[in-house]
Motif scaffolding. Structure first.
Motif, PDB file in Angstrom:
ATOM      1  N   MET A   1      44.667  31.341  11.872  1.00 12.80           N
ATOM      2  CA  MET A   1      45.757  30.763  11.046  1.00 12.80           C
ATOM      3  C   MET A   1      45.419  29.504  10.526  1.00 12.80           C
ATOM      4  O   MET A   1      45.296  28.623  11.319  1.00 12.80           O
ATOM      5  N   TRP A   2      45.953  29.051   9.186  1.00 13.20           N
ATOM      6  CA  TRP A   2      45.863  27.770   8.795  1.00 13.20           C
ATOM      7  C   TRP A   2      47.416  27.080   9.348  1.00 13.20           C
ATOM      8  O   TRP A   2      48.435  28.061   9.335  1.00 13.20           O
ATOM      9  N   TYR A   3      47.393  25.882   9.662  1.00 16.45           N
ATOM     10  CA  TYR A   3      48.512  25.072  10.030  1.00 16.45           C
ATOM     11  C   TYR A   3      48.611  23.683   9.452  1.00 16.45           C
ATOM     12  O   TYR A   3      47.847  23.262   9.198  1.00 16.45           O
ATOM     13  N   LEU A   4      49.891  23.562   8.801  1.00 13.77           N
ATOM     14  CA  LEU A   4      50.130  22.340   8.310  1.00 13.77           C
ATOM     15  C   LEU A   4      50.811  21.265   9.136  1.00 13.77           C
ATOM     16  O   LEU A   4      51.856  21.680  10.090  1.00 13.77           O
ATOM     17  N   ILE A   5      50.258  20.178   9.524  1.00 14.46           N
ATOM     18  CA  ILE A   5      50.649  19.216  10.590  1.00 14.46           C
ATOM     19  C   ILE A   5      51.083  18.033   9.859  1.00 14.46           C
ATOM     20  O   ILE A   5      50.192  17.455   8.854  1.00 14.46           O
ATOM     21  N   ILE A   6      52.222  17.813   9.837  1.00 12.41           N
ATOM     22  CA  ILE A   6      52.753  16.278   9.364  1.00 12.41           C
ATOM     23  C   ILE A   6      53.243  15.619  10.335  1.00 12.41           C
ATOM     24  O   ILE A   6      54.065  15.765  11.320  1.00 12.41           O
TER      25      ILE A   6
END
Length: 99
Positions: A1-6
């Motif tokens: 799965m894709w993950y957004l890392i900030i």
């Protein structure tokens, strides 16, 4: 799965960011070579392509990992986190719709 890392930069982190940038980019390049990087880039502290001494407020990365725990572990081991650039990191599941 894709993950957004900030990654959220600490105040006055520009010098540390510049020092850690080669190692940070090396990790991102590895993800790209594995076909697991959707996008990555810095978040300027001001509304400018080159913020100059104003620096950056953080970074955004969208990458593929097996789980949210794996994404968090990867983010916590980033040179920007270990080198004191990021004061905190957030990870969110991300569902790509467009393009």
């Amino acid at each position: 799965m894709w993950y957004l890392i900030i990654g959220h930069d600490r105040p006055d982190s520009l010098a540390a960011r510049q020092a850690q940038r080669p190692a940070h980019l090396q990790r991102l390049t590895a993800l790209q070579e594995q076909g697991r990087l959707l996008l990555a880039g810095p978040l300027p502290a001001i509304d400018a392509e080159d913020p100059g001494p104003a620096g950056f407020q953080g970074s955004a990365i969208v990458a593929e990992f097996a789980s949210v725990d794996e994404a968090r572990q990867w983010a916590e081991q980033d040179p920007y986190r270990l080198g004191g650039v990021y004061q905190r990191v957030e990870v969110f599941p991300f569902r790509k719709v467009l393009p």
